[in-house]
Design a protein around this motif. Structure first.
Motif, short mmCIF file in Angstrom:
data_model
loop_
_atom_site.label_atom_id
_atom_site.label_comp_id
_atom_site.label_asym_id
_atom_site.label_seq_id
_atom_site.Cartn_x
_atom_site.Cartn_y
_atom_site.Cartn_z
N MET A 46 -25.80 -52.82 22.03
CA MET A 46 -24.57 -51.93 22.65
C MET A 46 -23.79 -51.50 21.58
O MET A 46 -22.94 -50.72 21.82
CB MET A 46 -23.80 -52.44 23.82
N ARG A 47 -23.56 -52.49 20.58
CA ARG A 47 -22.43 -52.30 19.48
C ARG A 47 -23.23 -51.28 18.60
O ARG A 47 -22.21 -50.84 17.70
CB ARG A 47 -22.40 -53.53 18.93
N GLN A 48 -24.46 -50.82 18.79
CA GLN A 48 -24.82 -49.64 17.52
C GLN A 48 -24.49 -48.52 18.12
O GLN A 48 -23.96 -48.32 19.40
CB GLN A 48 -26.48 -49.63 17.73
N PRO A 49 -24.02 -47.62 16.98
CA PRO A 49 -23.49 -46.27 17.52
C PRO A 49 -24.49 -45.49 18.19
O PRO A 49 -25.67 -45.57 17.75
CB PRO A 49 -23.13 -45.52 16.07
N GLY A 50 -23.98 -44.93 19.41
CA GLY A 50 -24.82 -43.98 20.32
C GLY A 50 -25.94 -44.81 20.97
O GLY A 50 -26.54 -44.22 21.78
N ALA A 51 -25.40 -46.21 21.14
CA ALA A 51 -26.46 -47.01 22.19
C ALA A 51 -26.16 -46.57 23.70
O ALA A 51 -25.03 -46.36 24.02
CB ALA A 51 -26.21 -48.40 21.90
N ALA A 52 -27.09 -46.57 24.43
CA ALA A 52 -27.03 -46.24 25.97
C ALA A 52 -27.66 -47.31 26.75
O ALA A 52 -28.72 -47.77 26.29
CB ALA A 52 -27.38 -44.77 26.35
N GLY A 53 -26.84 -47.86 27.57
CA GLY A 53 -27.76 -49.18 28.34
C GLY A 53 -27.39 -48.97 29.89
O GLY A 53 -26.51 -48.60 30.27
#
Length: 65
Positions: A46-53
């Motif tokens: 979730m720390r990655q840019p653009g991550a959706a969870g």
């Protein structure tokens, strides 16, 4: 029939307890006192840019129904 022999009743599928885990978000995993591998992996994702969870099942919130 022999005396003293008890017959065990088989448990059906519907009689067994089922574990239920709550879904938690990355902010909950970030402040957790007992971090688990699944939660830390989700937090890193979730720390990655653009991550959706949608959350991750938390083993610490296990209850039986």
């Amino acid at each position: 029939m022999a005396k003293g022999k008890a017959v065990k009743k088989q448990k059906t599928r519907s009689d067994r307890k089922q574990a239920v885990l709550k879904l938690v978000l990355s902010d909950t995993c970030a402040v957790c006192k007992t971090p688990c591998a699944r939660g830390m992996r989700y937090l890193d994702h979730m720390r990655q840019p653009g991550a959706a969870g949608n959350g991750v099942p938390c083993i610490l919130t296990k209850t039986y129904v």
